[in-house]
Structure formats: C-alpha cells, structure tokens
Design a protein around this motif. Sequence first.
Motif, mmCIF file in Angstrom:
data_model
loop_
_atom_site.group_PDB
_atom_site.id
_atom_site.type_symbol
_atom_site.label_atom_id
_atom_site.label_comp_id
_atom_site.label_asym_id
_atom_site.label_seq_id
_atom_site.Cartn_x
_atom_site.Cartn_y
_atom_site.Cartn_z
ATOM 1 N N LEU A 92 1.104 -1.205 -0.116
ATOM 2 C CA LEU A 92 0.114 0.067 0.042
ATOM 3 C C LEU A 92 0.975 1.249 -0.010
ATOM 4 O O LEU A 92 1.897 1.386 0.997
ATOM 5 C CB LEU A 92 -1.054 0.004 1.006
ATOM 6 N N CYS A 93 0.637 1.965 -1.019
ATOM 7 C CA CYS A 93 1.630 3.115 -1.045
ATOM 8 C C CYS A 93 0.820 4.606 -1.381
ATOM 9 O O CYS A 93 -0.088 4.428 -2.038
ATOM 10 C CB CYS A 93 2.516 2.866 -2.349
ATOM 11 N N GLU A 94 1.432 5.490 -0.997
ATOM 12 C CA GLU A 94 0.894 6.902 -1.084
ATOM 13 C C GLU A 94 2.005 7.917 -1.103
ATOM 14 O O GLU A 94 3.254 7.727 -0.546
ATOM 15 C CB GLU A 94 0.133 7.277 0.217
ATOM 16 N N ARG A 95 1.917 8.661 -2.063
ATOM 17 C CA ARG A 95 3.013 9.890 -2.443
ATOM 18 C C ARG A 95 2.601 11.057 -1.386
ATOM 19 O O ARG A 95 1.607 11.475 -1.605
ATOM 20 C CB ARG A 95 3.087 10.194 -3.617
ATOM 21 N N VAL A 96 3.539 11.642 -0.501
ATOM 22 C CA VAL A 96 3.439 12.713 0.116
ATOM 23 C C VAL A 96 4.591 13.571 0.105
ATOM 24 O O VAL A 96 5.486 13.126 0.144
ATOM 25 C CB VAL A 96 3.079 12.206 1.782
ATOM 26 N N PRO A 97 4.214 14.822 0.295
ATOM 27 C CA PRO A 97 5.357 16.025 0.343
ATOM 28 C C PRO A 97 5.656 15.915 1.904
ATOM 29 O O PRO A 97 5.051 15.949 2.664
ATOM 30 C CB PRO A 97 4.661 17.203 -0.188
ATOM 31 N N SER A 98 7.086 16.476 2.042
ATOM 32 C CA SER A 98 7.526 16.392 3.343
ATOM 33 C C SER A 98 7.832 17.873 3.504
ATOM 34 O O SER A 98 8.741 18.603 2.804
ATOM 35 C CB SER A 98 8.892 15.729 3.694
ATOM 36 N N THR A 105 8.062 12.270 -1.279
ATOM 37 C CA THR A 105 8.407 10.806 -1.158
ATOM 38 C C THR A 105 7.216 10.021 -1.131
ATOM 39 O O THR A 105 6.107 10.454 -0.752
ATOM 40 C CB THR A 105 9.254 10.638 0.270
ATOM 41 N N ASP A 106 7.431 8.646 -1.326
ATOM 42 C CA ASP A 106 6.364 7.630 -1.251
ATOM 43 C C ASP A 106 6.569 7.106 0.099
ATOM 44 O O ASP A 106 7.449 6.581 0.526
ATOM 45 C CB ASP A 106 6.837 6.631 -2.248
ATOM 46 N N ILE A 107 5.502 6.766 0.735
ATOM 47 C CA ILE A 107 5.404 5.769 2.056
ATOM 48 C C ILE A 107 4.590 4.636 1.734
ATOM 49 O O ILE A 107 3.547 4.758 1.023
ATOM 50 C CB ILE A 107 4.751 6.746 3.489
ATOM 51 N N MET A 108 4.918 3.666 2.364
ATOM 52 C CA MET A 108 4.467 2.182 1.912
ATOM 53 C C MET A 108 4.495 1.384 3.182
ATOM 54 O O MET A 108 5.497 1.360 3.879
ATOM 55 C CB MET A 108 5.155 1.624 0.550
ATOM 56 N N ILE A 126 5.413 14.876 15.057
ATOM 57 C CA ILE A 126 5.060 16.333 14.908
ATOM 58 C C ILE A 126 3.717 16.337 13.779
ATOM 59 O O ILE A 126 4.048 15.732 12.744
ATOM 60 C CB ILE A 126 5.944 17.286 14.709
ATOM 61 N N ILE A 127 2.826 17.215 13.904
ATOM 62 C CA ILE A 127 1.791 17.336 12.711
ATOM 63 C C ILE A 127 2.116 18.980 12.396
ATOM 64 O O ILE A 127 1.709 19.772 13.416
ATOM 65 C CB ILE A 127 0.613 16.929 13.095
ATOM 66 N N ALA A 128 2.242 19.305 11.172
ATOM 67 C CA ALA A 128 2.145 20.657 10.930
ATOM 68 C C ALA A 128 0.873 20.936 10.080
ATOM 69 O O ALA A 128 -0.203 20.923 10.177
ATOM 70 C CB ALA A 128 3.497 21.197 10.211
ATOM 71 N N ASN A 129 1.346 20.613 8.544
ATOM 72 C CA ASN A 129 0.354 20.895 7.684
ATOM 73 C C ASN A 129 -0.185 19.488 7.219
ATOM 74 O O ASN A 129 -1.477 19.436 6.985
ATOM 75 C CB ASN A 129 0.997 21.209 6.143
ATOM 76 N N GLY A 130 0.039 18.544 7.603
ATOM 77 C CA GLY A 130 -0.629 16.934 7.814
ATOM 78 C C GLY A 130 -0.513 16.217 6.519
ATOM 79 O O GLY A 130 -1.278 15.262 6.478
ATOM 80 N N ASP A 131 0.363 16.655 5.543
ATOM 81 C CA ASP A 131 0.381 15.816 4.348
ATOM 82 C C ASP A 131 0.818 14.212 4.736
ATOM 83 O O ASP A 131 0.027 13.305 4.208
ATOM 84 C CB ASP A 131 1.361 16.353 3.352
ATOM 85 N N ALA A 132 1.643 13.977 5.383
ATOM 86 C CA ALA A 132 2.242 12.772 5.818
ATOM 87 C C ALA A 132 0.983 11.888 6.554
ATOM 88 O O ALA A 132 0.676 10.741 6.359
ATOM 89 C CB ALA A 132 3.498 12.613 6.833
ATOM 90 N N ALA A 133 0.589 12.519 7.455
ATOM 91 C CA ALA A 133 -0.874 12.148 8.243
ATOM 92 C C ALA A 133 -1.776 11.616 7.325
ATOM 93 O O ALA A 133 -2.301 10.670 7.448
ATOM 94 C CB ALA A 133 -1.068 12.886 9.458
ATOM 95 N N ARG A 134 -2.108 12.444 6.485
ATOM 96 C CA ARG A 134 -3.403 12.095 5.632
ATOM 97 C C ARG A 134 -2.876 11.118 4.496
ATOM 98 O O ARG A 134 -3.672 10.214 4.428
ATOM 99 C CB ARG A 134 -3.825 13.630 4.714
ATOM 100 N N GLY A 135 -1.779 10.979 4.278
ATOM 101 C CA GLY A 135 -1.252 9.921 3.246
ATOM 102 C C GLY A 135 -1.269 8.502 3.981
ATOM 103 O O GLY A 135 -1.651 7.714 3.519
ATOM 104 N N MET A 136 -0.801 8.601 5.468
ATOM 105 C CA MET A 136 -0.892 7.514 6.206
ATOM 106 C C MET A 136 -2.437 6.945 6.437
ATOM 107 O O MET A 136 -2.768 5.638 6.316
ATOM 108 C CB MET A 136 -0.031 7.474 7.668
ATOM 109 N N ILE A 137 -3.165 8.010 6.704
ATOM 110 C CA ILE A 137 -4.718 7.863 6.646
ATOM 111 C C ILE A 137 -5.283 7.028 5.639
ATOM 112 O O ILE A 137 -6.159 6.172 5.540
ATOM 113 C CB ILE A 137 -5.445 8.925 7.289
ATOM 114 N N LYS A 138 -5.096 7.413 4.409
ATOM 115 C CA LYS A 138 -5.547 6.843 3.056
ATOM 116 C C LYS A 138 -4.895 5.420 3.124
ATOM 117 O O LYS A 138 -5.649 4.413 2.617
ATOM 118 C CB LYS A 138 -4.758 7.546 2.167
ATOM 119 N N ILE A 139 -3.610 5.038 3.498
ATOM 120 C CA ILE A 139 -3.059 3.776 3.553
ATOM 121 C C ILE A 139 -3.956 2.855 4.352
ATOM 122 O O ILE A 139 -4.588 1.862 3.946
ATOM 123 C CB ILE A 139 -1.672 3.808 3.538
ATOM 124 N N ILE A 140 -4.145 3.439 5.651
ATOM 125 C CA ILE A 140 -5.037 2.655 6.640
ATOM 126 C C ILE A 140 -6.296 2.348 5.983
ATOM 127 O O ILE A 140 -6.853 1.014 5.993
ATOM 128 C CB ILE A 140 -5.011 3.183 7.911
#
Length: 190
Positions: A92-98, A105-108, A126-140
């Motif tokens: 399961l993969c999602e492209r997210v800005p850091s 980057t891709d998280i998988m 840490i959560i700032a703009n939430g891009d990585a978190a939203r990507g992880m939630i999509k994977i879940i």
Amino acid sequence: MELLKKRILEEGIVVSDQVLKLDGLLNHQVDPQLTMEMGREFAARFADQGVTRIVTVESSGIAVAFATAYEMNVPLVFARRKKTLLADPDALCERVPSFTKGIVTDIMISRQYISPEDKVLFIDDIIANGDAARGMIKIINRSGAELAGFGVVVEKCFEAGARTIREQGVRVESLARIRSLAGGQIAFEE
C-alpha cells in the motif's frame, strides 16, 4: 503532558515562526525515559479502543510508536519511505510531500502487516500541515483496517494539519499543542 512541555521549552529551538527544532527530544536524539512516558500516555488515552496494531511513518515517529506499542502489547508497523530490493511489490503506497525535508516521497506498508481485521492507532512525532498524516490515513483506509485514532507528540495548532484530520472525523490526541512560535517564543495552547 507537563513534563513534555517543560522539555520543549528547555530544549526546543525556534528556527522560524513556522519551524521548531526538537532534535534533542524526538528527531535526532531520543530520551528513553521521556519516550516511554509518552508511550504510556498514548496507551492510556486509547486504552478503550481495542487497538491491535500501531503504525507510524519512518523515522522520527518510530521511538514513540514503539513505546506505545510496548505499553499496549501490540505490534508496531512503520511505513517505509524508500523502496528496497525486498519491498513488497503489492505494498500500500501513497505519495506525500515533506514540509521539513522539502521533498516528495512515497510511504508504503506491506499488505502483510495491516489487514481488514486490524484496529490501528497511528502515532507520529509532529503534525504541521498534515500531508504525511493524511497519506498514512489513506493507506490505513485502503487496507480495510479501522483507524482507532491518531496520537501526535506535538501539534502545531497554527498549521491546518490536525484540524483537517479532525474534520475527517478522526480522533486526534496531542501531548503538546503549540499555539505560536512568533518572535522566537514557544506558546502552548491551553
């Protein structure tokens, strides 16, 4: 967590009105005692959720996620940021800005480690703009697992990340909520 706030005030370095450097606590050096306290706090806050698995994003979230998984006696899975020769081609993969790294980057996560039978707690540093978190939630969500909630060590309240995740109906628990970094001063949300 008052202890965490105290340590942030003592050791955090305000780089700009948007960036707080916490290398001595979370992102480069890890304080084992403080990290275990944070894990106990997250475990207590989500104790009634039936969590079967903890997930995080490589790499700064791993220590706190491990402490939480240890306290909850469940496995920890972390999303990788780099494909290896041994990577699951069906991951399961999602492209997210850091924001802090200034790259995309891709998280998988391998489907082998997260399934529709799981109730997942997502832990991050840490959560700032939430891009990585939203990507992880999509994977879940794509895995079919149920998201029990999102625990974050430091929430930057002046950024939209945590708010947008709460607006999705996700329970977000933050150990320290920072209202502002203006003028080089750390101000917590009460």
